[in-house]
Scaffold this motif. Structure first.
Motif, PDB file in Angstrom:
ATOM      1  N   VAL A   1       4.598  -6.279   6.575  1.00 49.22           N
ATOM      2  CA  VAL A   1       4.160  -5.263   7.529  1.00 49.22           C
ATOM      3  C   VAL A   1       4.452  -3.923   6.866  1.00 49.22           C
ATOM      4  N   VAL A   2       3.428  -3.100   6.736  1.00 49.68           N
ATOM      5  CA  VAL A   2       3.607  -1.769   6.151  1.00 49.68           C
ATOM      6  C   VAL A   2       3.589  -0.755   7.281  1.00 49.68           C
TER       7      VAL A   2
ATOM      8  N   LYS B   1      13.290   6.331  11.053  1.00 49.24           N
ATOM      9  CA  LYS B   1      12.584   5.390  10.170  1.00 49.24           C
ATOM     10  C   LYS B   1      13.324   4.060  10.101  1.00 49.24           C
ATOM     11  N   ALA B   2      14.639   4.087   9.924  1.00 51.85           N
ATOM     12  CA  ALA B   2      15.435   2.855   9.843  1.00 51.85           C
ATOM     13  C   ALA B   2      15.356   2.071  11.148  1.00 51.85           C
TER      14      ALA B   2
ATOM     15  N   GLY C   1       5.691   3.285   4.120  1.00 51.55           N
ATOM     16  CA  GLY C   1       4.914   4.004   3.119  1.00 51.55           C
ATOM     17  C   GLY C   1       3.455   4.052   3.496  1.00 51.55           C
ATOM     18  N   ASP C   2       2.650   4.492   2.565  1.00 50.96           N
ATOM     19  CA  ASP C   2       1.217   4.570   2.767  1.00 50.96           C
ATOM     20  C   ASP C   2       0.629   3.169   2.659  1.00 50.96           C
ATOM     21  N   PRO C   3       0.050   2.628   3.743  1.00 46.07           N
ATOM     22  CA  PRO C   3      -0.449   1.251   3.707  1.00 46.07           C
ATOM     23  C   PRO C   3      -1.440   0.993   2.577  1.00 46.07           C
ATOM     24  N   GLU C   4      -2.293   1.967   2.291  1.00 43.07           N
ATOM     25  CA  GLU C   4      -3.300   1.775   1.248  1.00 43.07           C
ATOM     26  C   GLU C   4      -2.657   1.481  -0.106  1.00 43.07           C
TER      27      GLU C   4
ATOM     28  N   ARG D   1       0.964  -2.601  -3.956  1.00 33.57           N
ATOM     29  CA  ARG D   1       2.236  -2.589  -4.688  1.00 33.57           C
ATOM     30  C   ARG D   1       3.088  -3.802  -4.332  1.00 33.57           C
ATOM     31  N   GLN D   2       3.160  -4.132  -3.036  1.00 32.93           N
ATOM     32  CA  GLN D   2       3.944  -5.288  -2.605  1.00 32.93           C
ATOM     33  C   GLN D   2       3.359  -6.580  -3.164  1.00 32.93           C
TER      34      GLN D   2
END
Length: 151
Positions: free
Chosen positions: A39-40, A61-62, A92-95, A100-101
């Motif tokens: 999940v982003v 955020k946490a 982060g930025d989902p795009e 990256r993940q």
């Protein structure tokens, strides 16, 4: 078609996300591959104030990540795959983050829902499967019958 070893689902932990994970789990059973679910969380503070904040952006955020991790684990528990599917939440930025993940985890295939395509062609060069979330297969027929009964 090459056999997949690792399939990464990029979802939101809601009803539509469950359908996407179910599709990936079916494929995993057929292909014998490992499944990961990410999940982003698109986190931007976006609003700054002159007042002393009750919580810092890092604390907010946490807290949001912890909340989404709980939702994700609950979804995996409901689907009966929590013990063998790895799930994680990133901010982060989902795009960019989905690609990256997928690269960091070593995915061969990324599975996303039709509403969360994340423009992966810019950040991921591997295979992408876009699926329609599962829905009621009789929905269209029920709607047609209800319109006919109104006449």
């Amino acid at each position: 078609m090459a056999a997949y070893r690792r399939v990464l689902c990029a979802v939101q932990p809601d009803g539509r996300g469950e359908g996407v994970v179910r599709r990936a789990l079916r494929m995993a059973r057929l292909e014998g591959c490992e499944v990961g679910v990410v999940v982003v969380m698109d986190f931007h503070t976006g609003f700054e104030s002159d007042h002393i904040p009750f919580r810092t952006p890092a604390e907010i955020k946490a807290e949001m990540v912890r909340y989404l991790e709980g939702r994700l684990q609950g979804m995996l528990e409901k689907l009966g795959c929590r013990e063998w599917v790895r799930g994680w939440v990133v901010a982060g930025d989902p795009e960019r983050e989905v690609g990256r993940q997928a690269g960091e985890w070593g995915a061969d295939l990324v599975v996303v829902g039709s509403r969360e395509s994340y423009a992966l062609q810019r950040s991921w060069r591997g295979d992408v499967l876009v699926v329609q979330p599962e829905s009621d297969p009789w929905r269209g027929l029920k709607m047609a019958l209800s319109f006919q009964s109104v006449k």
